[in-house]
Design a protein around this motif. Structure first.
Motif, PDB file in Angstrom:
ATOM      1  N   CYS A   1      -5.190   9.735  30.720  1.00  0.00           N
ATOM      2  CA  CYS A   1      -4.627  10.205  31.988  1.00  0.00           C
ATOM      3  C   CYS A   1      -3.138  10.449  31.792  1.00  0.00           C
ATOM      4  O   CYS A   1      -2.413   9.574  31.314  1.00  0.00           O
ATOM      5  CB  CYS A   1      -4.859   9.170  33.089  1.00  0.00           C
ATOM      6  SG  CYS A   1      -3.985   9.572  34.618  1.00  0.00           S
TER       7      CYS A   1
ATOM      8  N   CYS B   1      -7.012  10.514  35.485  1.00  0.00           N
ATOM      9  CA  CYS B   1      -8.091   9.631  35.924  1.00  0.00           C
ATOM     10  C   CYS B   1      -8.359   9.922  37.402  1.00  0.00           C
ATOM     11  O   CYS B   1      -7.550  10.548  38.086  1.00  0.00           O
ATOM     12  CB  CYS B   1      -7.729   8.161  35.692  1.00  0.00           C
ATOM     13  SG  CYS B   1      -6.464   7.520  36.796  1.00  0.00           S
TER      14      CYS B   1
ATOM     15  N   CYS C   1      -0.967   7.933  34.395  1.00  0.00           N
ATOM     16  CA  CYS C   1      -0.838   6.474  34.252  1.00  0.00           C
ATOM     17  C   CYS C   1      -1.070   6.001  32.823  1.00  0.00           C
ATOM     18  O   CYS C   1      -0.845   4.843  32.505  1.00  0.00           O
ATOM     19  CB  CYS C   1      -1.811   5.758  35.197  1.00  0.00           C
ATOM     20  SG  CYS C   1      -3.538   5.941  34.723  1.00  0.00           S
TER      21      CYS C   1
ATOM     22  N   CYS D   1      -5.617   8.565  39.864  1.00  0.00           N
ATOM     23  CA  CYS D   1      -4.377   9.348  39.965  1.00  0.00           C
ATOM     24  C   CYS D   1      -4.631  10.701  40.627  1.00  0.00           C
ATOM     25  O   CYS D   1      -3.816  11.164  41.423  1.00  0.00           O
ATOM     26  CB  CYS D   1      -3.752   9.544  38.593  1.00  0.00           C
ATOM     27  SG  CYS D   1      -3.116   8.018  37.871  1.00  0.00           S
TER      28      CYS D   1
HETATM   29 ZN   LIG Z   1      -4.328   7.732  35.976  1.00  0.00          ZN
END
Ligand SMILES: [Zn+2]
Length: 181
Positions: free
Chosen positions: A86, A119, A89, A122
């Motif tokens: 991701c 992800c 994050c 997010c």
């Molecule tokens: Zn994420």
């Protein structure tokens, strides 16, 4: 174990199955970058059981011209570029979505520069907003993958990639030795 084929200029060209290696060898199109592997492989071909246990790199004897291919920012290619991580994050996951950095609803396009792996958390947090509106940032600026990008396809073969990088290092580091030989 797949086999890495280099152009005679040492640029990575493709990864081929062992069966294809036998054909290239029989047509004398390639040579081994590590000669110590040759006898091992020739013996196992003779015994009709070629099972390579370590990465094998061969080099074409004649250089071929490679047309530049523009890689598409497909889902698979974006995930590969972003290392299945991701880009907000840093979480690695097999369950990633693609996020349009500038949302499509706000004129964002599906380009290398506007797509990242994200992800679900997010992606949901960001929604249809711009990064500055939700105070999120990217781990790194998204760039297009070009074919030169360290042998793009090698990303799928970590062991071959490692062997290739080692080989290139020793080829450059050992240049004086090669010259004086
Ligand atoms: Zn994420």
């Amino acid at each position: 174990m797949p086999v890495l084929v280099l152009n005679s200029s040492l640029q990575p060209l493709s990864v081929i199955p062992e069966r294809r290696l036998i054909v290239l060898l029989s047509k004398q199109k390639v040579t081994f970058v590590d000669e110590s592997v040759r006898s091992l492989i020739e013996e196992s071909i003779e015994a009709r059981r070629l099972e390579l246990e370590r990465p094998v790199i061969v080099q074409l004897l004649a250089n071929i011209r490679v047309p530049r291919v523009a890689l598409q920012p497909s889902r698979a290619n974006i995930l590969l570029r972003d290392d299945e991580t991701c880009q907000y994050c840093g979480k690695r996951s097999r369950d990633l979505t693609l996020d349009h950095i500038i949302p499509r609803s706000r004129g964002g396009t599906s380009t290398w520069e506007n797509l990242v792996a994200s992800c679900k958390y997010c992606n949901g947090k960001k929604g249809n907003r711009l990064l500055k509106e939700v105070n999120m940032r990217l781990l790194r600026p998204p760039r297009p993958l070009s074919q030169e990008y360290a042998g793009f396809f090698l990303l799928r073969y970590p062991k071959l990639r490692e062997a290739y990088e080692e080989f290139i290092l020793s080829a450059h580091g050992g240049s004086t030795r090669v010259l004086s030989a």
